[in-house]
Design a protein around this motif. Structure first.
Motif, short mmCIF file in Angstrom:
data_model
loop_
_atom_site.label_atom_id
_atom_site.label_comp_id
_atom_site.label_asym_id
_atom_site.label_seq_id
_atom_site.Cartn_x
_atom_site.Cartn_y
_atom_site.Cartn_z
N UNK A 72 8.96 1.21 -0.96
CA UNK A 72 8.60 -0.17 -0.66
C UNK A 72 9.84 -1.06 -0.83
N UNK A 73 10.58 -1.30 0.24
CA UNK A 73 11.80 -2.11 0.13
C UNK A 73 11.54 -3.51 -0.42
N UNK A 74 10.43 -4.15 -0.03
CA UNK A 74 10.15 -5.51 -0.49
C UNK A 74 9.91 -5.57 -1.99
N UNK A 75 9.52 -4.44 -2.59
CA UNK A 75 9.29 -4.39 -4.03
C UNK A 75 10.41 -3.66 -4.77
N UNK A 76 11.38 -3.14 -4.02
CA UNK A 76 12.50 -2.38 -4.59
C UNK A 76 12.01 -1.15 -5.35
N UNK A 77 11.03 -0.46 -4.75
CA UNK A 77 10.38 0.67 -5.42
C UNK A 77 10.47 1.94 -4.59
N UNK A 78 10.56 3.07 -5.29
CA UNK A 78 10.33 4.39 -4.71
C UNK A 78 9.44 5.15 -5.67
N UNK A 79 8.27 5.58 -5.20
CA UNK A 79 7.31 6.30 -6.03
C UNK A 79 7.12 7.70 -5.47
N UNK A 80 7.41 8.69 -6.30
CA UNK A 80 7.22 10.09 -5.92
C UNK A 80 5.97 10.60 -6.63
N UNK A 81 5.06 11.19 -5.86
CA UNK A 81 3.89 11.88 -6.43
C UNK A 81 3.82 13.25 -5.81
N UNK A 82 3.83 14.28 -6.64
CA UNK A 82 3.77 15.66 -6.18
C UNK A 82 2.61 16.37 -6.86
N UNK A 83 1.92 17.22 -6.12
CA UNK A 83 0.79 17.91 -6.71
C UNK A 83 -0.04 18.64 -5.69
N UNK A 84 -1.35 18.67 -5.92
CA UNK A 84 -2.25 19.42 -5.06
C UNK A 84 -3.58 18.67 -4.99
N UNK A 85 -3.83 18.06 -3.85
CA UNK A 85 -5.08 17.30 -3.65
C UNK A 85 -5.67 17.66 -2.30
N UNK A 86 -6.96 17.83 -2.26
CA UNK A 86 -7.65 18.13 -1.01
C UNK A 86 -7.74 16.87 -0.16
N UNK A 87 -8.21 17.02 1.06
CA UNK A 87 -8.35 15.87 1.94
C UNK A 87 -9.32 14.85 1.36
N UNK A 88 -10.33 15.30 0.61
CA UNK A 88 -11.28 14.37 -0.01
C UNK A 88 -10.67 13.68 -1.23
N UNK A 89 -9.75 14.36 -1.91
CA UNK A 89 -9.16 13.81 -3.12
C UNK A 89 -8.00 12.85 -2.86
N UNK A 90 -7.40 12.97 -1.68
CA UNK A 90 -6.20 12.17 -1.42
C UNK A 90 -6.49 10.66 -1.34
#
Length: 378
Positions: A343-361
């Motif tokens: 998010x350039x406007x917020x000066x943020x980079x958020x990394x999330x790694x894992x395992x989620x199904x289509x319903x959990x995402x």
């Protein structure tokens, strides 16, 4: 009479209690663990307890799948970093389709070197034969997932999908050859269709721009050395391991491996318009701008990257959250819930790694949006 009076008094005394029960505040959340607090830096740019709580919920809330790593960069510094048991800062996580964005940067560097032209017909000899309608497919059509080639990303049963056939079945030894042999099902440029096979075609084009050899080892080395010298090395992405097929083609649509910190470095590189931390311009800022420009066929997709823009004609739910974050936000997205949200406007980079199904995402993304919401947009 006295009995009725006593009953009235008793009923009156119950009213405040019933009202209090009805207006009872929800139970306070459980205290944060020391591990949750330790995951957040003291100068995170947001209230430490709130940020620790939001990150903790990505790991502990039921129904989100398994979160294995979260790393938040705020204004260029690590604001939060946390790993599930069995994972740490040295763990290499599979990219899945996040690799597509790396491939787009690779193509952009070759365009800057004068070896490719995104506006020209894709340099694939078989498509340039007389009468072949695929001759109208440009490099930009491939970058924006609107080539018109026949493709089914997710089939039922799975082994009927083009992606599975290319990666694991009849196309696995020479993935680009298999992908390039597919006929048109739409006019080039007319329709957006997400396709891992398309990105492998781009990776093959990149290899042929770097070497005339068909020797697998030569092709593999040409691309690996170029990426290391021009991208991974300057960014300090020391954990990055790209995979190649038997023909020496980068599996640029789905198979790279890196640490959460290195994925964050790549996100920050894009946030800075293609610059390394040293200030060196690794790919022209104009190329990054093109990557982040909506495709004519889809407002929520650019050059091999997802955009946080409303798209009214989607047949499925939006992969991001245009109602929760600036429309300038963009994201690398990989199978089963791999995300690098920038998010350039917020000066943020958020990394999330894992395992989620289509319903959990979707609920998992809501939690990720809650993390971003702690930071104001400029």
């Amino acid at each position: 009479m006295i009995a009725r009076l006593k009953a009235s008094i008793a009923a009156a005394t119950l009213v405040p209690a019933l009202i209090a029960c009805g207006d009872a505040e929800p139970a306070a959340p459980p205290p944060l663990t020391q591990a949750a607090l330790d995951a957040v830096s003291n100068d995170a740019g947001a209230p430490k307890d709130q940020l620790a709580r939001q990150v903790d919920e990505l790991f502990t809330t039921e129904g989100l799948g398994e979160t294995r790593a979260v790393l938040l960069m705020a204004d260029g510094k690590i604001a939060a970093e946390r790993y599930a048991d069995g994972y740490d800062a040295d763990t290499r996580f599979i990219s899945w389709s996040m690799a597509k964005t790396v491939t787009a940067v690779l193509v952009g560097m070759l365009v800057a070197d004068g070896l490719l032209n995104e506006e020209a017909p894709a340099p694939i000899p078989d498509w340039q034969r007389s009468g072949d309608p695929r001759a109208d497919i440009t490099l930009e059509h491939l970058l924006q997932m609107r080539s018109g080639l026949r493709h089914t990303e997710a089939g039922d049963p799975p082994y009927e999908s083009s992606e599975v056939r290319m990666l694991f079945l009849d196309g696995r030894d020479n993935m680009a050859k298999w992908a390039k042999e597919q006929p048109l099902e739409d006019e080039p440029g007319a329709r957006f269709e997400y396709s891992s096979n398309t990105t492998v075609i781009l990776a093959d084009i990149a290899a042929r721009a770097l070497t005339d050899s068909d020797d697998p080892d030569t092709r593999r080395k040409a691309v690996a050395d170029y990426l290391q010298e021009r991208l991974f090395g300057p960014l300090g992405m020391t954990s990055m391991v790209p995979e190649f097929d038997a023909s020496g083609t980068l599996i640029g649509g789905s198979l790279m491996h890196a640490s959460a910190r290195d994925y964050a470095k790549f996100g920050e590189f894009l946030r800075s318009g293609g610059q390394a931390p040293s200030g060196e311009q690794l790919v022209p800022s104009g190329w990054v701008a093109k990557m982040l420009k909506p495709s004519p066929a889809s407002e929520h997709y650019g050059y091999q990257i997802w955009l946080n823009r409303p798209e009214p004609d989607l047949e499925w739910s939006h992969p991001l959250f245009p109602d929760r974050a600036p429309q300038s936000l963009f994201s690398l997205i990989g199978h089963m819930g791999q995300y690098v949200l920038v998010s350039p406007d917020q000066k943020l980079t958020l990394v999330r790694l894992g395992h989620s199904t289509s319903e959990e995402r979707p609920p998992m993304l809501k939690e990720a949006a809650d993390v971003l919401a702690l930071y104001p947009a400029e």
